[in-house]
Motif scaffolding. Structure first.
Motif, short mmCIF file in Angstrom:
data_model
loop_
_atom_site.label_atom_id
_atom_site.label_comp_id
_atom_site.label_asym_id
_atom_site.label_seq_id
_atom_site.Cartn_x
_atom_site.Cartn_y
_atom_site.Cartn_z
N UNK A 43 0.81 -1.22 0.00
CA UNK A 43 0.00 0.00 0.00
C UNK A 43 0.84 1.26 0.00
N UNK A 44 2.06 1.17 0.53
CA UNK A 44 2.91 2.34 0.59
C UNK A 44 4.36 1.97 0.78
N UNK A 45 5.23 2.90 0.42
CA UNK A 45 6.66 2.71 0.62
C UNK A 45 7.31 4.08 0.77
N UNK A 46 8.27 4.17 1.66
CA UNK A 46 9.01 5.41 1.88
C UNK A 46 10.38 5.27 1.22
N UNK A 47 10.63 6.13 0.27
CA UNK A 47 11.93 6.22 -0.40
C UNK A 47 12.34 7.68 -0.29
N UNK A 48 13.21 7.94 0.66
CA UNK A 48 13.54 9.32 1.02
C UNK A 48 13.78 10.19 -0.21
N UNK A 49 13.12 11.32 -0.27
CA UNK A 49 12.27 12.01 0.71
C UNK A 49 10.77 11.85 0.43
N UNK A 50 10.40 10.81 -0.30
CA UNK A 50 9.02 10.66 -0.73
C UNK A 50 8.32 9.49 -0.05
N UNK A 51 6.99 9.60 0.01
CA UNK A 51 6.14 8.48 0.40
C UNK A 51 5.28 8.18 -0.83
N UNK A 52 5.40 6.96 -1.32
CA UNK A 52 4.60 6.52 -2.45
C UNK A 52 3.47 5.66 -1.92
N UNK A 53 2.25 5.96 -2.36
CA UNK A 53 1.09 5.17 -1.94
C UNK A 53 0.35 4.67 -3.18
N UNK A 54 -0.34 3.55 -3.00
CA UNK A 54 -1.04 2.93 -4.13
C UNK A 54 -2.41 3.56 -4.36
N UNK A 55 -3.16 3.81 -3.31
CA UNK A 55 -4.53 4.29 -3.44
C UNK A 55 -4.63 5.76 -3.06
#
Length: 108
Positions: free
Chosen positions: A15-27
């Motif tokens: 549903x989500x992943x943190x890859x500095x400096x971003x947070x990627x979410x699916x929905x």
């Protein structure tokens, strides 16, 4: 910054992943999911503390250690100290204000 990234995350079944400096979410509706966002913000803090690259190296090493030991990918993921800290504290929306430096070490 939160970025909606549906297809790649759907393939990874997350549903989500943190890859500095971003947070990627699916929905898109998960932008309002305070627990998910807090979980990922905890990872962002961990990444900063580990100077980003060392976080990823340690995460991978720890994952493969547990995978070799447990022979189960999901259980290995759940045993990673960074994940254990994030899951244990994701419901506490004030956690990052009181969190101590390198607190993930408690979860090793």
């Amino acid at each position: 910054m939160i970025i909606i990234c549906q297809k790649p995350l759907k393939i990874l079944k997350i549903n989500g992943i943190a890859l500095f400096p971003f947070i990627f979410i699916r929905n898109p509706e998960d932008k309002k999911n305070n627990i998910l966002i807090n979980h990922e913000k905890i990872h962002l803090r961990q990444q900063l503390e580990m100077l980003i690259i060392f976080f990823y190296l340690f995460y991978i090493i720890e994952y493969y250690y547990w995978l070799f030991k447990l022979k189960d990918g999901f259980q290995a993921y759940k045993r990673i100290s960074f994940e254990r800290e994030a899951y244990a504290n994701e419901h506490d929306l004030n956690y990052l204000q009181k969190r101590k430096f390198w607190n993930f070490k408690k979860y090793l």
